[in-house]
Write a protein that holds these residues in place. Sequence first.
Motif, short mmCIF file in Angstrom:
data_model
loop_
_atom_site.label_atom_id
_atom_site.label_comp_id
_atom_site.label_asym_id
_atom_site.label_seq_id
_atom_site.Cartn_x
_atom_site.Cartn_y
_atom_site.Cartn_z
N VAL A 59 0.83 -1.24 -0.14
CA VAL A 59 -0.04 0.00 -0.04
C VAL A 59 0.95 1.18 0.06
O VAL A 59 1.66 1.34 0.73
CB VAL A 59 -0.95 0.00 1.24
CG1 VAL A 59 -1.58 1.42 1.28
CG2 VAL A 59 -1.83 -1.15 1.30
N CYS A 60 0.42 2.11 -0.77
CA CYS A 60 1.40 3.58 -0.92
C CYS A 60 0.27 4.47 -0.20
O CYS A 60 -0.39 4.95 -0.92
CB CYS A 60 1.62 3.88 -2.18
SG CYS A 60 2.54 5.41 -2.51
N ALA A 61 0.44 4.74 0.90
CA ALA A 61 -0.39 5.73 1.83
C ALA A 61 -0.53 7.04 1.30
O ALA A 61 -1.57 7.78 1.21
CB ALA A 61 -0.25 5.65 3.31
N ALA A 62 0.58 7.46 0.91
CA ALA A 62 0.76 8.98 0.73
C ALA A 62 1.61 9.41 -0.99
O ALA A 62 2.77 9.68 -0.89
CB ALA A 62 1.40 9.96 1.55
N PRO A 63 0.87 8.85 -1.88
CA PRO A 63 1.82 8.92 -3.04
C PRO A 63 2.01 10.36 -3.55
O PRO A 63 1.15 11.27 -3.29
CB PRO A 63 1.06 8.06 -4.13
CG PRO A 63 -0.46 8.34 -3.56
CD PRO A 63 -0.43 8.23 -2.03
N THR A 64 3.44 10.30 -4.25
CA THR A 64 3.42 11.55 -4.86
C THR A 64 2.31 11.90 -6.11
O THR A 64 2.05 10.66 -6.36
CB THR A 64 4.83 11.73 -5.42
OG1 THR A 64 4.97 10.77 -6.60
CG2 THR A 64 6.13 11.51 -4.23
N PRO A 65 2.12 13.05 -6.43
CA PRO A 65 1.30 13.16 -7.43
C PRO A 65 1.64 12.36 -9.04
O PRO A 65 0.69 11.76 -9.54
CB PRO A 65 1.25 14.75 -7.88
CG PRO A 65 1.63 15.18 -6.61
CD PRO A 65 2.76 14.36 -5.91
N TRP A 66 3.02 12.29 -9.14
CA TRP A 66 3.33 11.60 -10.16
C TRP A 66 3.20 10.23 -10.11
O TRP A 66 2.79 9.43 -11.11
CB TRP A 66 4.98 11.78 -10.55
CG TRP A 66 5.44 11.45 -11.94
CD1 TRP A 66 5.38 11.74 -13.09
CD2 TRP A 66 5.95 9.86 -12.31
NE1 TRP A 66 5.82 10.94 -14.00
CE2 TRP A 66 6.11 9.74 -13.52
CE3 TRP A 66 5.82 8.76 -11.39
CZ2 TRP A 66 6.52 8.52 -14.19
CZ3 TRP A 66 6.46 7.46 -12.02
CH2 TRP A 66 6.71 7.48 -13.39
N VAL A 67 3.34 9.36 -8.82
CA VAL A 67 3.21 8.29 -8.58
C VAL A 67 1.75 7.83 -8.68
O VAL A 67 1.44 6.85 -9.10
CB VAL A 67 3.70 7.79 -7.11
CG1 VAL A 67 3.42 6.40 -6.71
CG2 VAL A 67 5.41 7.68 -7.48
N ALA A 68 1.10 8.68 -8.30
CA ALA A 68 -0.44 8.70 -8.17
C ALA A 68 -1.12 8.31 -9.47
O ALA A 68 -1.96 7.60 -9.80
CB ALA A 68 -1.20 9.60 -7.38
N GLU A 69 -0.54 9.32 -10.41
CA GLU A 69 -1.08 9.10 -11.95
C GLU A 69 -0.22 7.90 -12.70
O GLU A 69 -1.13 7.46 -13.59
CB GLU A 69 -0.67 10.64 -12.55
CG GLU A 69 -1.06 10.69 -13.82
CD GLU A 69 -0.93 12.15 -14.44
OE1 GLU A 69 -0.88 12.08 -15.67
OE2 GLU A 69 -0.40 12.78 -13.98
N HIS A 70 1.00 7.57 -12.51
CA HIS A 70 1.56 6.99 -13.34
C HIS A 70 1.87 5.51 -13.01
O HIS A 70 2.22 4.57 -13.61
CB HIS A 70 2.90 7.50 -14.04
CG HIS A 70 2.65 8.66 -14.37
ND1 HIS A 70 2.40 8.84 -15.95
CD2 HIS A 70 2.79 9.96 -14.28
CE1 HIS A 70 2.31 10.01 -16.28
NE2 HIS A 70 2.54 10.85 -15.55
N VAL A 71 1.93 5.38 -11.53
CA VAL A 71 2.45 3.98 -11.02
C VAL A 71 1.28 3.31 -10.65
O VAL A 71 1.09 2.12 -10.86
CB VAL A 71 3.43 4.22 -9.92
CG1 VAL A 71 3.88 2.68 -9.57
CG2 VAL A 71 4.69 4.58 -10.76
N LEU A 72 0.63 3.93 -9.74
CA LEU A 72 -0.49 2.95 -8.93
C LEU A 72 -1.65 2.52 -9.94
O LEU A 72 -1.95 1.47 -9.52
CB LEU A 72 -1.10 4.04 -7.88
CG LEU A 72 -0.23 4.34 -6.73
CD1 LEU A 72 -1.23 5.07 -5.57
CD2 LEU A 72 0.53 3.12 -6.04
#
Length: 146
Positions: free
Chosen positions: A36-49
């Motif tokens: 779980v990634c509780a506080a993703p960076t904006p880039w991670v939220a858009e491209h990785v998750l």
Amino acid sequence: MRYFLDAEYNGFGGELISIALVPEDEATAPFYAALVCAAPTPWVAEHVLPMLDTMPVSRSELVDGFADYLIDDPEPLLVADWPEDVAHAARLLVTGPGRMKPIRSIRFELVDPVLIDPIVPGARPHNALSDATALRAAVLAHERRS
């Protein structure tokens, strides 16, 4: 056996999100797990998750699964194309101060994708399993040409 390694993490120096080991032998199943990634960076939220193809597990489940996957191989060699991937894989073996998962032996190899040819991105960029599969293809293709 060689395993091609890729990891996704929450920005530069960030916490591990997912990790994959793709064996050189295509008949052997890969290892792929996510946290779980509780506080993703904006880039991670858009491209990785959005690229995760597995349900996140607890860190202890991932650590146990990672070690169990490698335990029967007497000489695993993990091949990566980025130092932080190696660091995350090695950290999974540490279970506490002065303690680690039982691994008979493990070696890491870092390859520079510029020297072997640019790696064609995986079918699902920023998905550790897809990227590790692409790394395997690039390294094996380079070895056949050499």
